[in-house]
Design a protein around this motif. Structure first.
Motif, short mmCIF file in Angstrom:
data_model
loop_
_atom_site.label_atom_id
_atom_site.label_comp_id
_atom_site.label_asym_id
_atom_site.label_seq_id
_atom_site.Cartn_x
_atom_site.Cartn_y
_atom_site.Cartn_z
N LEU A 42 0.83 -1.21 0.00
CA LEU A 42 0.00 0.00 0.00
C LEU A 42 0.86 1.26 0.00
O LEU A 42 0.55 2.23 -0.71
N ASN A 43 1.94 1.26 0.76
CA ASN A 43 2.84 2.41 0.78
C ASN A 43 3.48 2.63 -0.59
O ASN A 43 3.60 3.77 -1.06
N SER A 44 3.91 1.55 -1.24
CA SER A 44 4.53 1.71 -2.56
C SER A 44 3.51 2.18 -3.60
O SER A 44 3.84 2.99 -4.46
N LEU A 45 2.27 1.68 -3.51
CA LEU A 45 1.24 2.14 -4.44
C LEU A 45 0.90 3.61 -4.21
O LEU A 45 0.71 4.37 -5.16
N ARG A 46 0.84 4.01 -2.95
CA ARG A 46 0.58 5.41 -2.62
C ARG A 46 1.70 6.30 -3.14
O ARG A 46 1.46 7.35 -3.73
N GLU A 47 2.93 5.85 -2.95
CA GLU A 47 4.09 6.60 -3.43
C GLU A 47 4.08 6.71 -4.96
O GLU A 47 4.35 7.77 -5.51
N ARG A 48 3.73 5.63 -5.65
CA ARG A 48 3.64 5.65 -7.11
C ARG A 48 2.57 6.63 -7.57
O ARG A 48 2.76 7.38 -8.54
N ALA A 49 1.42 6.60 -6.91
CA ALA A 49 0.33 7.50 -7.29
C ALA A 49 0.74 8.95 -7.09
O ALA A 49 0.46 9.82 -7.95
N GLU A 50 1.41 9.24 -5.99
CA GLU A 50 1.85 10.62 -5.73
C GLU A 50 2.88 11.06 -6.76
O GLU A 50 2.86 12.18 -7.23
N ARG A 51 3.80 10.14 -7.11
CA ARG A 51 4.83 10.45 -8.12
C ARG A 51 4.17 10.71 -9.47
O ARG A 51 4.53 11.64 -10.19
N ALA A 52 3.20 9.87 -9.84
CA ALA A 52 2.51 10.05 -11.12
C ALA A 52 1.73 11.37 -11.16
O ALA A 52 1.69 12.05 -12.18
#
Length: 181
Positions: free
Chosen positions: A168-178
């Motif tokens: 979940l943290n990595s997905l959240r980080e990816r979404a924020e980066r995108a």
């Protein structure tokens, strides 16, 4: 090693959780002791209760010293098993109310071992506790499933929750980066 911190507990929530677990398992030990006959060896009538309570109190130190707490629980499990196999009544009652070869606080210990220590050390200690708890040399429907439930299942649940949190943290980080891009 993960989980390094300077105080006894990393935060107030951890202190509250470990105190509540210590009290809860202590109450369970008192209840089971009250339903069991006393120990009959030279260690006195309350030897089983004192061993169990010592593990419960050690939960207060779990956040700071997880390996030492797990090692103490392992030592208590060995004493209980040796008593049951070779000297009934010494550290465990001859006819206990609950047939377990592990301290009742073992699930809390195994869960935190996975969370607070490196995997190799955690798996070694959990594996040793699982072997003592399941007693593969005397398989029994009374003891073997309880040993798995007290050792392996809490560790697997902790591993799953940790992996899920990382995902979940990595997905959240990816979404924020995108979103930033």
């Amino acid at each position: 090693m993960r989980g390094k911190h300077t105080g006894m507990w990393p935060n107030r929530r951890e202190a509250l959780w470990l105190t509540a677990a210590s009290v809860l398992f202590g109450g369970l030990d008192l209840l089971v002791h009250g339903m069991s006959p006393p120990t009959t060896g030279w260690t006195g009538p309350h030897a089983a209760l004192l061993l169990q309570l010592s593990v419960d109190v050690s939960l207060l130190f779990l956040a700071r010293f997880p390996v030492q707490v797990a090692s103490w629980a392992l030592a208590v499990a060995v004493l209980m098993l040796v008593s049951e196999e070779f000297a009934p009544g010494l550290f465990t009652p001859v006819q206990p109310a609950a047939h377990t070869a592990l301290p009742f606080a073992t699930p809390a210990i195994t869960t935190n071992l996975v969370r607070l220590t490196d995997r190799r050390r955690a798996f070694l200690l959990i594996g040793l506790l699982a072997v003592l708890g399941t007693r593969p040399w005397h398989p029994s429907w009374d003891i073997t499933p309880l040993g798995v439930v007290n050792t392996v299942l809490p560790a697997l649940a902790a591993l799953y929750l940790h992996a899920r949190r990382e995902l979940l943290n990595s997905l959240r980080e990816r979404a924020e980066r995108a979103e930033r891009e």
